[in-house]
Design a protein around this motif. Structure first.
Motif, short mmCIF file in Angstrom:
data_model
loop_
_atom_site.label_atom_id
_atom_site.label_comp_id
_atom_site.label_asym_id
_atom_site.label_seq_id
_atom_site.Cartn_x
_atom_site.Cartn_y
_atom_site.Cartn_z
N GLY A 72 0.80 -1.21 0.00
CA GLY A 72 0.00 0.00 0.00
C GLY A 72 0.84 1.26 0.00
O GLY A 72 0.45 2.28 -0.58
N GLY A 73 2.00 1.21 0.64
CA GLY A 73 2.86 2.40 0.69
C GLY A 73 3.54 2.68 -0.63
O GLY A 73 3.57 3.82 -1.11
N ASN A 74 4.08 1.64 -1.26
CA ASN A 74 4.75 1.80 -2.56
C ASN A 74 4.87 0.41 -3.18
O ASN A 74 5.76 -0.37 -2.82
CB ASN A 74 6.13 2.43 -2.38
N ALA A 75 3.97 0.11 -4.10
CA ALA A 75 3.92 -1.23 -4.69
C ALA A 75 5.21 -1.57 -5.45
O ALA A 75 5.70 -2.70 -5.39
CB ALA A 75 2.71 -1.35 -5.61
N GLU A 76 5.75 -0.59 -6.15
CA GLU A 76 6.97 -0.85 -6.93
C GLU A 76 8.15 -1.12 -6.02
O GLU A 76 8.96 -2.03 -6.27
CB GLU A 76 7.26 0.34 -7.84
N ALA A 77 8.27 -0.34 -4.95
CA ALA A 77 9.35 -0.59 -3.99
C ALA A 77 9.19 -1.95 -3.33
O ALA A 77 10.16 -2.65 -3.08
CB ALA A 77 9.37 0.52 -2.95
N ALA A 78 7.94 -2.32 -3.05
CA ALA A 78 7.69 -3.63 -2.46
C ALA A 78 8.10 -4.75 -3.41
O ALA A 78 8.67 -5.76 -3.00
CB ALA A 78 6.21 -3.76 -2.09
N ARG A 79 7.82 -4.55 -4.70
CA ARG A 79 8.21 -5.56 -5.70
C ARG A 79 9.72 -5.68 -5.77
O ARG A 79 10.26 -6.80 -5.82
CB ARG A 79 7.64 -5.19 -7.06
N LEU A 80 10.41 -4.56 -5.77
CA LEU A 80 11.88 -4.58 -5.82
C LEU A 80 12.48 -5.19 -4.56
O LEU A 80 13.60 -5.72 -4.59
CB LEU A 80 12.41 -3.16 -6.02
N ALA A 81 11.74 -5.13 -3.47
CA ALA A 81 12.21 -5.71 -2.21
C ALA A 81 11.96 -7.22 -2.14
O ALA A 81 12.32 -7.87 -1.16
CB ALA A 81 11.54 -5.02 -1.03
N GLY A 82 11.35 -7.77 -3.18
CA GLY A 82 11.15 -9.21 -3.24
C GLY A 82 9.76 -9.68 -2.90
O GLY A 82 9.52 -10.89 -2.81
N ILE A 83 8.81 -8.77 -2.70
CA ILE A 83 7.44 -9.15 -2.38
C ILE A 83 6.68 -9.44 -3.67
O ILE A 83 6.74 -8.66 -4.63
CB ILE A 83 6.74 -8.02 -1.59
N ASP A 84 5.99 -10.55 -3.71
CA ASP A 84 5.14 -10.88 -4.85
C ASP A 84 3.85 -10.07 -4.70
O ASP A 84 2.90 -10.51 -4.03
CB ASP A 84 4.84 -12.38 -4.87
N VAL A 85 3.82 -8.91 -5.31
CA VAL A 85 2.71 -7.97 -5.12
C VAL A 85 1.40 -8.56 -5.62
O VAL A 85 0.36 -8.43 -4.98
CB VAL A 85 3.02 -6.64 -5.84
#
Length: 339
Positions: A218-231
């Motif tokens: 919710g905070g930043n989907a792209e940053a979450a994806r780059l951090a390894g989270i399967d958005v």
């Protein structure tokens, strides 16, 4: 020679002014202030109800009724809080509750008894959540459009199943849960289910990796994806969770009303979103609070009860709710701008 540690800097590279706490340090304090404010509003409403209708409002049966009514929309709001925290929205919750309630109360379903009604309601909710999640996470559809389509489809299917008629529940095990004999220490079973769902939701959001991933998306989907989270998978799971909550709420509504109707859950989506917003969950995502959402539900339910006891028209009630929502959003924007 050891160099002294430099003061912390904000995201713009500037040192926070002396005497002013860093934004992330002030978040818990703001959350506490928000919770205390909501408790203050709820206490004020209780005083108003006690002053205007002391005999009726403060009666034990009325307070039990308020909590029971809050339980149904409260379970839906817990699921909605997760979705909004992730930056999404679910406009279909009311229609899903209606569809689950009528599907679980058909003659064919009731032949399987208590378990058949409960499992059907939950499976229908999960199925609708699965469709929403697949369309949004893997189909690339905007949550507003996908869940709006589900709203229309679920309402239409619920009407088709019932043909506009009320489906009466004949299973004693289901109906008995709504009787006073089933209360535990004066607490209705529906309230106990709501408390359980709230507790699990709070732990899931605040004490698990799933909750941290939800906030990150919710905070930043792209940053979450780059951090390894399967958005995409995370969003799918969130809409499954929302659908499950709708299924549980549908069962509670069946117990409360003793029937299934295609009109069940009317405007639940607006009430759930409003409760989450005034509770402190950001519409833009990245921050959610189960405690605040529950207090929001209790505030709205108490307002409805006070208006009903004082024979005030529903249009005035809707105006009051609208004013509360607008105020809450303005407060959120002001808080965000000072962070």
């Amino acid at each position: 020679m050891t160099q002294p540690l430099s003061p912390p800097r904000d995201t713009a590279g500037k040192t926070p002014p002396a005497g002013r706490p860093a934004p992330w340090r002030s978040l818990p304090a703001r959350a506490d202030v928000r919770t205390l404010s909501l408790l203050g509003v709820l206490a004020a409403l209780v005083v108003i109800g006690g002053v205007t209708r002391p005999d009726e409002f403060l009666d034990t049966r009325n307070l039990q009724l308020v909590l029971t009514q809050a339980s149904v929309i409260g379970v839906v709001t817990v699921g909605m809080t997760f979705v909004i925290t992730s930056g999404g929205i679910d406009l279909s919750v009311g229609a899903v509750v209606a569809l689950a309630s009528v599907w679980a109360t058909t003659v064919a379903t009731q032949e399987y008894g208590f378990a058949g009604v409960l499992l059907t309601a939950m499976l229908v909710g999960l199925g609708c959540g699965l469709v929403n999640g697949l369309l949004i996470a893997y189909g690339g559809m905007v949550p507003f459009i996908a869940t709006l389509a589900m709203l229309a489809s679920a309402r239409g299917l619920a009407l088709q199943i019932t043909d506009g008629r009320t489906q009466i529940v004949t299973i004693d095990g289901v109906l008995d849960l709504g009787e006073r004999d089933s209360y535990v220490l004066g607490v209705p079973p529906l309230v106990l289910v709501f408390a359980l769902v709230t507790t699990v939701g709070w732990l899931l959001l605040n004490r698990t990796t799933f909750g941290r991933r939800t906030v990150a998306v919710g905070g930043n989907a792209e940053a979450a994806r780059l951090a390894g989270i399967d958005v995409r998978r995370q969003r799918l799971h969130l809409y499954l969770l929302s659908g499950l909550c709708c299924g549980i709420a549908a069962f509670l509504l069946i117990v409360l009303s003793g029937s299934g109707q295609n009109t069940n859950g009317n405007l639940y989506e607006l009430d759930a979103i409003a409760a989450a917003i005034i509770g402190g969950t950001l519409l833009s995502g990245g921050r959610g609070t189960i405690t605040g959402s529950v207090l929001g539900v209790l505030i709205f339910t108490t307002i409805t009860d006070i208006f009903a006891l004082n024979n005030l028209q529903s249009d005035v009630q809707q105006i009051a709710k609208g004013a509360i929502i607008v105020t809450a959003v303005l407060v959120q924007r002001r808080t965000a701008s000072t962070t």
